[in-house]
Design an enzyme around this catalytic site. Sequence first.
Site, PDB file in Angstrom:
ATOM      1  N   ASP A 182       0.860  -1.180   0.000  1.00  0.00           N
ATOM      2  CA  ASP A 182       0.000   0.000   0.000  1.00  0.00           C
ATOM      3  C   ASP A 182       0.897   1.230   0.000  1.00  0.00           C
ATOM      4  OD1 ASP A 182      -1.771   2.056   0.446  1.00  0.00           O
ATOM      5  OD2 ASP A 182      -2.263   1.460   2.491  1.00  0.00           O
ATOM      6  N   ASP A 306     -17.489   5.140  -0.826  1.00  0.00           N
ATOM      7  CA  ASP A 306     -16.238   4.652  -0.228  1.00  0.00           C
ATOM      8  C   ASP A 306     -16.517   4.265   1.235  1.00  0.00           C
ATOM      9  OD1 ASP A 306     -13.484   4.183   0.302  1.00  0.00           O
ATOM     10  OD2 ASP A 306     -12.911   5.778  -1.087  1.00  0.00           O
ATOM     11  N   ASP A 423     -10.463  -3.186  -1.494  1.00  0.00           N
ATOM     12  CA  ASP A 423      -9.326  -2.264  -1.363  1.00  0.00           C
ATOM     13  C   ASP A 423      -8.453  -2.734  -0.202  1.00  0.00           C
ATOM     14  OD1 ASP A 423      -7.703  -0.064  -1.738  1.00  0.00           O
ATOM     15  OD2 ASP A 423      -9.158   1.414  -1.007  1.00  0.00           O
ATOM     16  N   GLU A 426      -3.307  -5.526   0.108  1.00  0.00           N
ATOM     17  CA  GLU A 426      -1.925  -5.846  -0.256  1.00  0.00           C
ATOM     18  C   GLU A 426      -1.272  -6.880   0.679  1.00  0.00           C
ATOM     19  OE1 GLU A 426      -3.348  -2.638  -2.293  1.00  0.00           O
ATOM     20  OE2 GLU A 426      -3.106  -2.677  -0.117  1.00  0.00           O
ATOM     21  N   ARG A 506      -7.624  -3.703  -5.734  1.00  0.00           N
ATOM     22  CA  ARG A 506      -6.412  -2.899  -5.809  1.00  0.00           C
ATOM     23  C   ARG A 506      -5.174  -3.785  -5.915  1.00  0.00           C
ATOM     24  NH1 ARG A 506      -4.894   1.840  -1.502  1.00  0.00           N
ATOM     25  NH2 ARG A 506      -4.192   0.063  -0.233  1.00  0.00           N
ATOM     26  N   ASP A 522      -3.894   5.198  -5.769  1.00  0.00           N
ATOM     27  CA  ASP A 522      -4.156   6.517  -5.179  1.00  0.00           C
ATOM     28  C   ASP A 522      -3.228   7.571  -5.771  1.00  0.00           C
ATOM     29  OD1 ASP A 522      -6.003   5.149  -3.709  1.00  0.00           O
ATOM     30  OD2 ASP A 522      -4.740   5.004  -1.920  1.00  0.00           O
ATOM     31  N   ASP A1309      24.722 -22.211 -72.887  1.00  0.00           N
ATOM     32  CA  ASP A1309      24.297 -20.950 -73.499  1.00  0.00           C
ATOM     33  C   ASP A1309      23.399 -21.265 -74.689  1.00  0.00           C
ATOM     34  OD1 ASP A1309      24.152 -18.263 -74.065  1.00  0.00           O
ATOM     35  OD2 ASP A1309      26.228 -18.037 -74.693  1.00  0.00           O
ATOM     36  N   GLU A1312      17.633 -21.046 -75.549  1.00  0.00           N
ATOM     37  CA  GLU A1312      16.254 -20.552 -75.492  1.00  0.00           C
ATOM     38  C   GLU A1312      15.252 -21.430 -76.277  1.00  0.00           C
ATOM     39  OE1 GLU A1312      18.974 -17.934 -74.028  1.00  0.00           O
ATOM     40  OE2 GLU A1312      18.957 -18.560 -76.135  1.00  0.00           O
ATOM     41  N   ASP A1417      23.682 -10.895 -72.146  1.00  0.00           N
ATOM     42  CA  ASP A1417      24.656 -10.139 -72.937  1.00  0.00           C
ATOM     43  C   ASP A1417      24.371  -8.645 -72.822  1.00  0.00           C
ATOM     44  OD1 ASP A1417      25.557 -12.617 -73.575  1.00  0.00           O
ATOM     45  OD2 ASP A1417      24.592 -12.684 -75.527  1.00  0.00           O
TER      46      ASP A1417
END
Length: 1605
Positions: A182, A306, A423, A426, A506, A522, A1309, A1312, A1417
Amino acid sequence: MIARQMALIIIEMFMVVVMTIRETWTLRTTSTFLLEQEGCVQRGCCWSPLNERNAPWCFFPTNHGYTVVSEGSSNPYELTARLKRMDSPSLFGGDIQELVFQAEMQTSNRLHFKVICFCFVFSFFLNAFRFDTTMAPLVFADQYLQLSARLPSHNIYGLGEHVHQNYRHDTYWKTWPIFTRDSFPNGGTHNLYGHYPFFLCLEDNSGQSFGVFLMNSNAMEVTLQPAPAVTFRTIGGVLDFYIVFGYTPEQVVAEFLELIGRPVIPAYWSLGFQLSRWNYGNLTEVKATVDRNRAINLPYDVQYTDIDYMEDKKIFTYDKVKFKELPQFADYLNEKGQKYILILDPAVATSKRVGNAPYESYDRGTAVDAWVTYSDGKTPLLGEVWPGETVFPDYTSQNCIDWWVDEYQRLYTEIKHDALWIDMNEIASFVKGSIKGCADNNLNYPPFTPRILDEVMYSKTLCMDAKQAWGNHYDVHSLYGYSMVLASEKALQRVFGKSRSLLLTRSSFPGVGKYSGHWLGDNAANWNDIKWAIPGMLEFGLFGVPYIGADICGFFDDSSEELCRRWMQVGAFYPFSRNHNAEGYRPQDPAYYGANSKLVASSKHYLTIRYTLLPYLYTLFYKAHTAGETVVRPVLHEFYGDENTWTVDRQFLWGKYLLITPVLDPGVESVWAYIPDAKWYDYDTMVPLTERKQHVNMHVPAEKLGLHIRGGAILPTQRPEVTLTYSRRNPMGLIIALDDNNEAAGELFWDDGDSRGIVAFLILCLVNHAGYKDPNNLKFEDITILGIPYSPSFINFIRDSFGGMFSDWLHNTLSMVFLPCTSSHKQVLFLRNLSLNFGDTYLIEWQVPKLEYQRIDCHPEENANEAKCTARGCIWKPSDEPKVPFCYYPDDYGYTVSTVTETDSGMTLDITRNMKYRSSGRPDSPDIDKLRVAVYYHSSDMLQFKIWDPTTDRYEVPVPLSVPAAPETDATKRLYEVRFTNNTFGIQVIRKSTNTIIWDSSLPGFTFSDMFIQVSTRLPSEYVYGFGETEHKTYRHDLNYVTYGMFSKDQPPGYLMNCYGVHPFYMGVENTADAHGVLLLNSNAMDVTFQLTPSITYRTVGGILDFYMVLGPTPEMVVQEYTALIGRPVLPAYWSLGFQLCRYGYANDTEIENLYNDMRAAEIPYDVQYADIDYMERQLDFVLDPDFEGLPALVDKMRAEGMRFIFILDPAISGNETRYYPAFERGQAADVFIKWPKELSDEIVWGKVWPDYPNVTVDESLDWDTQVEIYRSYAAFPDFFRNETAAWWHQEIKEFYEKTMKFDGIWIDMNEPASFVHGTVGGKCLGNPLLENPPYMPRKTHTKFFGMHLTTLCMNSEQILSDGKRVKHYDVHSLYGWSHSKPTYDSLLEVTGKRGIVVTRSTYPSSGKWVGHWLGDNNSSWDQLFKSIIGMLEFSLFGISYTGADICGFFNPSEYELCLRWTQLGAFYPYSRNHNGKDPVAWDSIFAEISRDVLNVRYTLLPYLYTLMYESHTKGSTVIRPLLHEFVEDRNTWDIYQQFLWGPALLITPVLDPVSGTCCFHQAELLPVQSGTYLLSAPLDHINLHIRGGYILPWQKPERNTQLR
């Protein structure tokens, strides 16, 4: 992510190498001073003073810790070891001599281990993450346990409860005590109410993260230090660690909450605004507060009392004078839709009640032994709290729990209320320990006390030797609040039954969030506390307590109007939104400041927004409850790739989509705010922000804060009232904020808001999956769409009724207002007066005017006109916009779905052509009216969709791909969702994580005819990379009606020219920074057209449509997944990474020898020498020219000195030899050459290439075509598809190796295949002329004037696949180089017995499994430098890692500076070859010296490069890597192509033009600069190289060649 079967726990003896230097350790006897030298030495530690007191002067040597005595494992996921303490002095006494270590990989993302020690190399690998405890010893004594671990980054978040002034921790020797207390949260480093030994570490901008949780409730401290590293010190219990892993920070939180429990979903009403204060004085004042706030129509749901409501502050009582009517107060609130919450503390007074009446709650508790006792275990411990002398309930005792539940039920019977606030738990006491103090023992005074507040264990709490059912208070102190929460939860269940109610505590401990919310304690009315509340909320999001907030306007002190106004603004967006202050200070409820005050106006405005958006907030809590997602979210969780967000803690998000930017300083009307990288809309003005990924000075006048909606969001809303009881009866609505892709998605969870055992009724994108009917008969009434660019031409609402769709004719009542783009850029569509039933499914359609750039070209051929256009059933409409087609398809042109079959592994559809329209307008290519579509869910990240004619055996590409053996049938594991549209038919692929549509082929124009196939798809962004092989001017494609052709051709690189290879693959990066890849497996000639929609159109002249898509989600993962499909790149021989020299035009072997000697003399690193076709006699394969008769001996000499030799082979074989030519004769005998189909001729299809006729002298003064006609011999082309050809090729290569010349690699080479005549000798191609000139000639393929056979074979030539199937060269032409590669690679391996390397010119997807590639190339010109980078980046995408360009250029003379800069760049090509003749020793000594220096750098780093090649070969990672692959969250990198990376860690920034320019760094941690654009110095002898922080690069001393290393 670490999978169970891949988890590595490596344990080994640690004896010598340990980082126990002062940077890692500090030892303290108390929290106030460091050990002096004598005490340090007595502990067997090292003493070394520094001029820095934060760093320890006393630190561990290497002889502390434990050794492994034995180890064992019962399965691959568990490990156990027995440990023995090493002989060393004790720190605090009570050392445990033998320990047990246990580790278990509990899930794929969670590791649990107990008791680990310094004697382990203890490592968990998660990409760059290494949790490493080898840096210092484990200390394990009875009351002192210590463990340290090195961390991968300073991005550490969490640990609590404290006030952290910033969300990201400062790692400069900060120590945080953890022990519930606390105390006031005033900004110090002391311990507060909760106990959270959990932190999250973000490793880097990849998002990879992990969380570390120590399950220990004893007092402890955690030290963070600059290494970075963490040290845990606790004074009891065991070391019980859990490590959770995630791809993102958000996933880490989800994994942690799966472990400790996901948060409770609060009652809907508890999300309303709340008022409280300590000591209203009496109920009359409470009601006055309620009334004045009701009078101003403040949204306001909850009122508290409270402890002042109690009789003399005794719990379970009320003051029957000042609060006489309290039993009826809840009814007073409830009748207006409000709720009442009261407080209870744990401490119970021992005194009598007023009038000396018995305090029955105390008496009943005493009767059942409900109290915490002194150390004797019998006598209740006495302390002092609010009511005076008190006892303390032991909530760990069942007797106490039963007492508490009973007392609470009695209280509720007397005082009706709606929820409970607890409350002081702790546990707090106003005397130290007890009213008689605490005994002198090692529990109250342990050998080591963590740096807790007051440095006394029992300060403001109980004696540590007090007894509870769970043990000594010493051990369970920090569990007091947790145990009280558990007891209170049972009490709430008893009282409220099936109603959810609310619990607020708390003090807390991991797991509390399953039952309770929390407030931040608080605080005080000051500007610091309003700031620090944000890191506090973010941390409790990590801890699994999303129902969190701070006391608005501050608890202590008087709040100024300005402070309270600004706090009410931001507090309206706290999940727990409560204004609460202390006794003795001015009231601070909003109405107190005056009905007409700015504070009231501002508060009402933002609370009204809160109430409007509560359906969204409630949905976020549902996601937290079911999936562990955060509610209040750090910006970094969504934008972790942006380092700027890692420290943003003055702004926060609600979920993904709402950014809150409050004012947190006095007297200002602007905020220095960060705008993350997304599209954002101002909530109030609905105007999109123009800034992104930057800080801005945001204007926020007195009544405003920054509030922005992220593009891509659908936020559910509800018309607000002053309480949520009334709000929930009102119609609902939607805010749709379109993102960069004009997309949005959202979710809505809705239930009755209060019942326990909730059933999920989830609406996703307005699709209700559960059919929930709200009792209030809610309807969606309003829809607001932000970012819609044009006013719709119509809107339609279609409702799903029992599976069928029908239109809802709402148009008579629908109100549509469109605010067009003005100077404020507002583009908003308001749909009002809707009546969409809650729980029904709707499709809402709107149409905006079709933009001209969205047209799909119906006449891509040249010379379009209106008559040709309309003949195809298309629309002709000229446009003034450049490049826009005049002829385009109508919207319904294509196919429609006739049947659908769906399974867990995919779907099959039959589709039919829309016969409304004529054929595609190509009579020689009849349309196919009925097609079959199949979608296959191959894996979580890969799918395939295929379209073909089921009635015809059409050609399909014979390239094998690696698809998973079993499909992914679990939809939850798939990253994608597949949908189809009907009219027109299209396939849509949606990334589920972002709802981004990454493929949408529902565009008009889908055509499938015999020799022309076309399909278009929308793209999710304009960021498209790939497609090849074509020279591109930028890495990212230009989408402004650019067309690329793909058809393999002997064509030097040139813009828009189709070149050697064909790669119909692209990678798309979405605006969310996710990436995907798409392969069209089709080898026919094709073109692709980009347009600004953005979209792409494929057109191909044969085969079928066979698409494969990989989902990433990162660019690097796209390549990994793609290469898993097509095959991982070959791992080249190490020597092939050395520098290489070649030239077309060596006159003889002496010229090569002289070059070799000159290179050696210059000491330039050099590994490979080539011979081009000049080594051949008349360019004949496998025949040595007399001018090179000394070459074999020279090769032997060079190889003996560590060099390697590569020779060239072309595929064409001369057939005109007058002497016996084995290659041709044996090939002809094996029938390996390409011929005409038998029905046409049994002859070879002859071409002409390099081989000359025998016995002729070439007159080179003649033009080229004449030379070819007169001097070139007939050439035959091997059909490499055939097994017989592979055997013949192998025989020829082997004989050459054994009888003519040794070699180490082969260069192929002209494959293609290239020919110097068109089609065949004489130019007459036999057979169907449509194959040579098809109805559609793909654009940009240079064939439209000469036909498809331009400089290659006739398309009607026949080839035979390995399975005997006969195919047309028309279909497989672009596969020739692919078919050539594997037989060559296999032959090299078999003949040489070593890996070697094969380099090819023509490629196709999967060629990289066998070969590397050079970029052809090229010319000796400056533009070729940056284009070579683009080419390498693209071939990285294509799965060919071993690539590079001809350094200094192939054609044309080079010049000094160009060649030198190219040599510097080329030193970082994976395939580094000079092929020009302008080699490094051809210039001057300066050139040679610079070349030597840069190549020495390459050779130094070859171990790193070789490792990258290995990772490419095994994982599919890229070697040459675009910056965007590493920094995809930084959009600046998406357009960078003049720099590149080696893997993740080496940035290469070459000079690419004669005048140095600018370049960029990106998050390079070890540099003095961060991301941005900088001018770098680059003198002639320098190339800029930068190593990225966080990486280790292996290197080796360079030598003249790799064999000498």
